[in-house]
Each structure stands twice: as C-alpha cells, then as structure tokens.
Design a protein around this motif. Structure first.
Motif, short mmCIF file in Angstrom:
data_model
loop_
_atom_site.label_atom_id
_atom_site.label_comp_id
_atom_site.label_asym_id
_atom_site.label_seq_id
_atom_site.Cartn_x
_atom_site.Cartn_y
_atom_site.Cartn_z
N THR A 1 -5.99 -10.56 6.03
CA THR A 1 -6.50 -11.19 7.69
C THR A 1 -6.86 -12.70 7.19
O THR A 1 -7.69 -13.18 6.49
CB THR A 1 -7.58 -10.45 8.21
OG1 THR A 1 -6.85 -9.10 8.15
CG2 THR A 1 -7.91 -10.81 9.55
N ASN A 2 -6.36 -13.49 8.21
CA ASN A 2 -6.81 -14.83 8.11
C ASN A 2 -8.16 -15.31 8.62
O ASN A 2 -8.64 -14.41 9.56
CB ASN A 2 -5.93 -15.75 9.07
CG ASN A 2 -6.08 -17.26 8.65
OD1 ASN A 2 -6.09 -17.92 7.79
ND2 ASN A 2 -6.43 -18.19 9.76
N LYS A 3 -9.02 -15.78 7.84
CA LYS A 3 -10.35 -16.02 8.06
C LYS A 3 -10.66 -17.64 8.40
O LYS A 3 -10.34 -18.60 7.83
CB LYS A 3 -11.25 -15.76 7.12
CG LYS A 3 -12.91 -15.91 7.42
CD LYS A 3 -13.82 -15.26 6.26
CE LYS A 3 -15.30 -15.36 6.64
NZ LYS A 3 -15.42 -14.87 7.96
N SER A 4 -11.09 -17.86 9.93
CA SER A 4 -11.22 -19.25 10.67
C SER A 4 -9.92 -19.70 10.79
O SER A 4 -8.60 -19.38 10.11
CB SER A 4 -11.91 -20.08 9.68
OG SER A 4 -11.24 -20.54 8.72
N ASP A 5 -9.49 -20.48 11.81
CA ASP A 5 -8.33 -21.13 12.22
C ASP A 5 -7.81 -22.04 10.97
O ASP A 5 -8.53 -22.82 10.42
CB ASP A 5 -8.54 -22.10 13.45
CG ASP A 5 -8.74 -21.17 14.55
OD1 ASP A 5 -8.36 -19.90 14.67
OD2 ASP A 5 -8.87 -21.91 15.65
N ARG A 6 -6.39 -21.58 10.74
CA ARG A 6 -6.15 -22.59 9.62
C ARG A 6 -5.01 -23.29 10.25
O ARG A 6 -3.82 -22.82 10.91
CB ARG A 6 -5.25 -21.61 8.68
CG ARG A 6 -4.60 -22.23 7.40
CD ARG A 6 -3.51 -21.58 6.88
NE ARG A 6 -4.07 -20.27 6.40
CZ ARG A 6 -3.31 -19.31 5.72
NH1 ARG A 6 -2.13 -19.42 5.63
NH2 ARG A 6 -3.96 -18.10 5.40
N SER B 1 -8.79 -19.55 3.99
CA SER B 1 -9.61 -18.40 3.55
C SER B 1 -8.95 -16.95 4.06
O SER B 1 -8.48 -17.32 5.25
CB SER B 1 -11.01 -18.52 4.10
OG SER B 1 -11.82 -19.23 3.45
N GLU B 2 -9.02 -16.11 3.31
CA GLU B 2 -8.60 -14.81 4.08
C GLU B 2 -9.32 -13.68 3.27
O GLU B 2 -10.13 -13.66 2.32
CB GLU B 2 -7.01 -14.42 3.58
CG GLU B 2 -6.78 -14.44 1.94
CD GLU B 2 -5.28 -14.41 1.75
OE1 GLU B 2 -4.86 -13.61 0.93
OE2 GLU B 2 -4.44 -15.24 2.16
N ILE B 3 -9.24 -12.59 4.20
CA ILE B 3 -9.88 -11.42 3.89
C ILE B 3 -8.83 -10.28 3.33
O ILE B 3 -7.89 -9.97 4.20
CB ILE B 3 -10.58 -10.70 4.81
CG1 ILE B 3 -11.80 -11.63 5.17
CG2 ILE B 3 -11.51 -9.26 4.67
CD1 ILE B 3 -13.00 -12.20 4.29
N ARG B 4 -8.98 -9.78 2.33
CA ARG B 4 -7.89 -8.60 1.97
C ARG B 4 -8.82 -7.09 1.95
O ARG B 4 -9.70 -7.00 1.33
CB ARG B 4 -7.52 -9.01 0.54
CG ARG B 4 -6.59 -10.15 0.54
CD ARG B 4 -6.05 -10.57 -1.02
NE ARG B 4 -5.28 -11.93 -0.90
CZ ARG B 4 -4.86 -12.39 -2.05
NH1 ARG B 4 -4.98 -11.82 -3.22
NH2 ARG B 4 -4.20 -13.49 -1.94
N SER B 5 -7.86 -6.37 2.46
CA SER B 5 -8.39 -4.93 2.67
C SER B 5 -7.33 -4.03 2.63
O SER B 5 -6.01 -4.48 2.40
CB SER B 5 -9.05 -4.76 4.23
OG SER B 5 -8.19 -5.14 5.11
N ASP C 1 -14.55 -5.36 1.36
CA ASP C 1 -13.52 -6.03 1.40
C ASP C 1 -13.45 -7.27 0.24
O ASP C 1 -14.58 -7.54 -0.30
CB ASP C 1 -12.86 -6.60 2.74
CG ASP C 1 -12.53 -5.50 3.68
OD1 ASP C 1 -12.31 -4.28 3.40
OD2 ASP C 1 -12.87 -5.71 4.90
N VAL C 2 -12.29 -7.73 -0.02
CA VAL C 2 -12.21 -9.01 -1.12
C VAL C 2 -12.01 -10.16 -0.07
O VAL C 2 -11.16 -10.29 0.51
CB VAL C 2 -11.31 -8.70 -1.82
CG1 VAL C 2 -11.02 -9.90 -3.04
CG2 VAL C 2 -11.35 -7.33 -2.79
N ARG C 3 -12.79 -11.08 -0.13
CA ARG C 3 -12.67 -12.62 0.13
C ARG C 3 -11.84 -13.52 -0.81
O ARG C 3 -12.44 -13.58 -1.90
CB ARG C 3 -13.77 -13.10 0.55
CG ARG C 3 -13.55 -14.69 1.44
CD ARG C 3 -14.86 -15.15 1.82
NE ARG C 3 -14.51 -16.62 2.39
CZ ARG C 3 -15.28 -16.99 3.32
NH1 ARG C 3 -16.07 -16.65 3.99
NH2 ARG C 3 -14.98 -18.52 3.54
N VAL C 4 -10.75 -14.02 -0.39
CA VAL C 4 -10.05 -15.09 -1.41
C VAL C 4 -10.05 -16.29 -0.58
O VAL C 4 -9.50 -16.65 0.47
CB VAL C 4 -8.87 -14.44 -1.49
CG1 VAL C 4 -8.00 -15.78 -2.49
CG2 VAL C 4 -8.34 -13.17 -2.12
#
Length: 445
Positions: free
Chosen positions: A302-307, A248-252, A232-235
């Motif tokens: 997909t959100n990565k860690s609580d925002r 932070s989010e993960i794109r797939s 996947d791609v992390r942004v």
C-alpha cells in the motif's frame, strides 16, 4: 491485741508485697509511655501501603500501548510509576498506559511506588516485551540473516515470439536483512547479487525510478530502510543522496507457500506472477522439479503518502535531469494548449484536471486515471505535468493509500483490448534461494 516487734515487721512486709502485686500506688509515667508507643506502632503498621497485586509483564506489537496496573491497600494512597527506575511525569494513578512502544522500549522495566502519610512500598518490576506479528514473522523467515535472502525476478520476455539479446532479458537479485527491526530499529537493505537467469540473453541496464520529492527530482537508489509499523512492514526507498525518502509503502498480508514437485504444478499465483516463464515453452522446462525447501511469499503493498513519479517526455535519460515536454513556458500555458500523451492515447488539457502546489512546485493532476494499457498494472495512476525552472515535465501520481499492483498475466489472448487480455495482480511475490535456483536450472534460454 498486742503484737510484738517481730510480728509487726512481718505484717508491714506482707502489706508491701500486696500493694506491689496489685499495682497499688497507681501506674507509673514510664509504663504509660510504653503502652501508648505500642498502640501507635500498631496503628502505623496497619495503615501503611501494602501491595496485593503486582504489575504484570506485557507483550505488544510495535506501536502497541501496554497498560500496567497495581492493586494496593491503605488509606489515601498516592502512586508514582517508574520506567527503568526513573519517575514517569504524570504517571500517578493505579494504572499506567505507556505511549506507543518502539524498539528502544524492548525489555523496559516498569514499577510503581505506592505511598501515604504512614509509609511507602515499591512494587516488583513488570517487563515490556515487543513481539513479532504473523506478517513480520513471515517477512523475517525469508529475509533475515543468516537466511539466504529474499529473491526477485526481473524480466522482459516475449510471450510467443523468439527473444532478442539486448532487448529481452531475465535476471534475479536478492536482499538480506542484517537484524530484526523489532528490537534493533530500522534496518537498511539493498538489492544485490544480480544473476542472469539465461545463457543467451545479455543483461540490460535498468531505467532509473525518479520521483518529485521536496520540490526536486530525485533518483531512487535501490537501498531500502525497513521498519515495523504495528503488525506491518514499512519500506522506505531511499534517494541516491542516502538521506531523502523517495518512496514509502506499507507491506502486509504476508503468506508463505511451499513449492514442491514439478514446476508445472506451481500454484496459480506464483505461475501467473511469473507469466512468460510458465506459458512460453521456449523459456523454461516446466517438467523439472523444485529443490527441497523451495517456497515463496505473497504480500500486499500500500502506497504511503502521495507519490509523484517522474518520466522522460522525449529523450531517455538516466539521472535527475529528465527530458521536458515543453520548454520556456508556464504550466498554465502548456496545459491550455494541451499536451499529447502517446502512452495514454490522450491529449490532456487544463480543464481535464486541476493545478495544485506540491512542495512549492506547480503540478497539474488529471481528474481521471491513466488507462491500464499504459500502466500495465492494477495500480491506479493519474497523469501529471509540473513546472520547474521554466520547463514543463510529466509523470504520474500514485495517491496515498493506493494498493500497488504486482504485474499482470495474459489470461485472454483473444481479448479486444489490453484490459480484456490481461488480468492485473494486486499482490507481490518474493521467493527463497531454493526456488530461484530451481527456476534458473530449468531455463532453456
């Protein structure tokens, strides 16, 4: 019998020749040493290590853990693996599993020294290669330089009424990736090249995105750091200080879809994502056609860690100094009294959630999600209030692992509620320059 002197000499010579030829007199010491040395050399050669199967090259995704194996013959073998000619501590078995691979490992050479008491042998080098996943290949096909970039549309347009300059707008911007994160490491991109999609509506400054991070309110800059995680791609969206990761989010699940023929024949996903462009006849001429090579991509976020998003409570601001909901009070006192959220249509009180500490900040989080009529997104959000410097502020929590929505379209105009009228999309969309230019050329505004 009597021999004369000449006959006696001949007999002695003959006996001497016979004794020499038959080894008479026993084996000499030098002969014995030579024989033993020959046997010892033969034994050493036969028991020294020998490699029968060399380590094989390996190709993995980012974070993959390749295994290299050697097959060798010989007694009491010992192994020592090397990376780029340097011993790897603890890598002393016939197989070696490398740690998760990063861009710095691309092209690394792995070999092994096999040894025992009789000698050693070094294997050939196996090369580690990082490879793109299908997701990452699609991501790069649109964004990676020298390509023209990945385009995104921003708009606020009425679905049925006329548009008002200063209130309504439509514009595009794009980003370009300078090098592949696969082998060059994390890359920085920024949305750039803002272009008005209309001729009659002015560009409108966009409200900043702000989040609670490391105990402070930070403003998101619009600069992203791109890296690869597995397939996947992390942004990472950076704060304006240039070092703090704000979001932070993960794109797939990247997919590319061509756009051909008339705009009216666009796929449902593309048309629904850009709802008003296709449903309000006064916005765009959908009888126009797409330019050659036009395409778009869809992907999941997909959100990565609580925002913890931060909002103004009353007056609108454009920096980290957001307007407070309550001043000179505590979070517990404010929530005990209750705070009205007009956007949510709810009065939130202490018992409707729970207080937690986030990076040293007291944060109250609602038990139930915010209504979609307030968020206008499929992203599940929870109303929050937090205390800083004697004031209470508001925002919304997007939990770690939440799927981020990509907008909505009016699917049932006669529905009784917002949730009935709109369908909320669980994916995002980007388009290439040919697609963007096709839409811009068809604009009526």
């Amino acid at each position: 019998m009597v021999f004369n002197r000449l006959q006696s000499a001949a007999i002695v010579a003959a006996v001497s020749v016979f004794v020499t030829a038959c080894g008479g007199g026993g084996t000499t010491e030098s002969d014995t040493r030579a024989s033993k040395a020959s046997v010892s050399a033969s034994d050493a050669t036969s028991s020294a290590p020998s490699i029968t199967t060399q380590p094989a090259d390996a190709a993995v995704l980012t974070d993959g853990t390749p295994t290299f194996t050697v097959v060798a013959s010989g007694d009491n073998l010992a192994y020592q693996w090397r990376k780029n000619g340097v011993d790897i501590p603890g890598a002393t078995a016939a197989s070696y599993q490398a740690p998760p691979a990063s861009y710095t490992d691309h092209g690394a050479q792995f070999s092994v020294v096999v040894s025992n008491a009789d000698g050693s042998v070094t294997s050939g080098a196996a090369q580690l290669t990082l490879q793109l996943s299908p997701n990452q290949a699609v991501f790069e096909s649109q964004l990676l330089s020298p390509g023209t970039g990945s385009y995104f549309l921003h708009w606020k347009l009425n679905s049925g009424a006329t548009q008002t300059s200063g209130a309504n707008y439509a514009f595009s911007d794009f980003a370009v990736l300078g090098a592949s994160p696969l082998t060059s490491g994390p890359q920085t991109t920024s949305q750039q090249g803002t272009q008005n999609m209309t001729r009659t509506l002015a560009l409108v400054p966009q409200a900043p995105t702000r989040v609670l991070r490391n105990g402070a309110v930070v403003v998101v800059s619009g600069t992203n750091r791109i890296s690869y995680v597995g397939a996947d791609v992390r942004v990472d969206s950076m704060a304006t200080d240039g070092t703090t990761v704000a979001i932070s989010e993960i794109r797939s699940e990247y997919t590319t879809i061509p756009l051909t023929g008339a705009l009216s024949a666009s796929s449902a996903d593309f048309a629904h994502f850009h709802d008003v462009f296709f449903t309000n006849a006064s916005v765009m001429d959908t009888t126009r056609s797409y330019a050659d090579g036009a395409s778009y991509t869809t992907f999941k976020q997909t959100n990565k860690s609580d925002r913890y998003n931060v909002f103004d409570c009353y007056a609108a601001t454009t920096d980290a100094n957001v307007s407070a909901c309550r001043t000179s009070t505590t979070l517990t006192a404010a929530m005990t009294a209750g705070i009205v959220s007009n956007s949510d249509g709810t009065t939130y009180k202490l018992a409707d959630g729970a207080i937690r500490t986030v990076d040293g900040v007291s944060v109250w989080v609602a038990t139930n999600p915010r209504p979609v009529s307030a968020t206008m997104s499929s992203t599940v959000q929870y109303r929050v209030y937090f205390e800083r410097n004697g004031n209470v502020y508001t925002g919304a929590l997007v939990k770690d692992g939440a799927v981020l929505g990509g907008g909505a379209y009016l699917s049932n105009p006669n529905g009784a509620t917002v949730a009935d009228r709109y369908t909320f999309l669980p994916f995002d969309v980007r388009m290439n320059k040919a697609a963007r230019d096709s839409l811009a050329a068809a604009m009526k505004l």
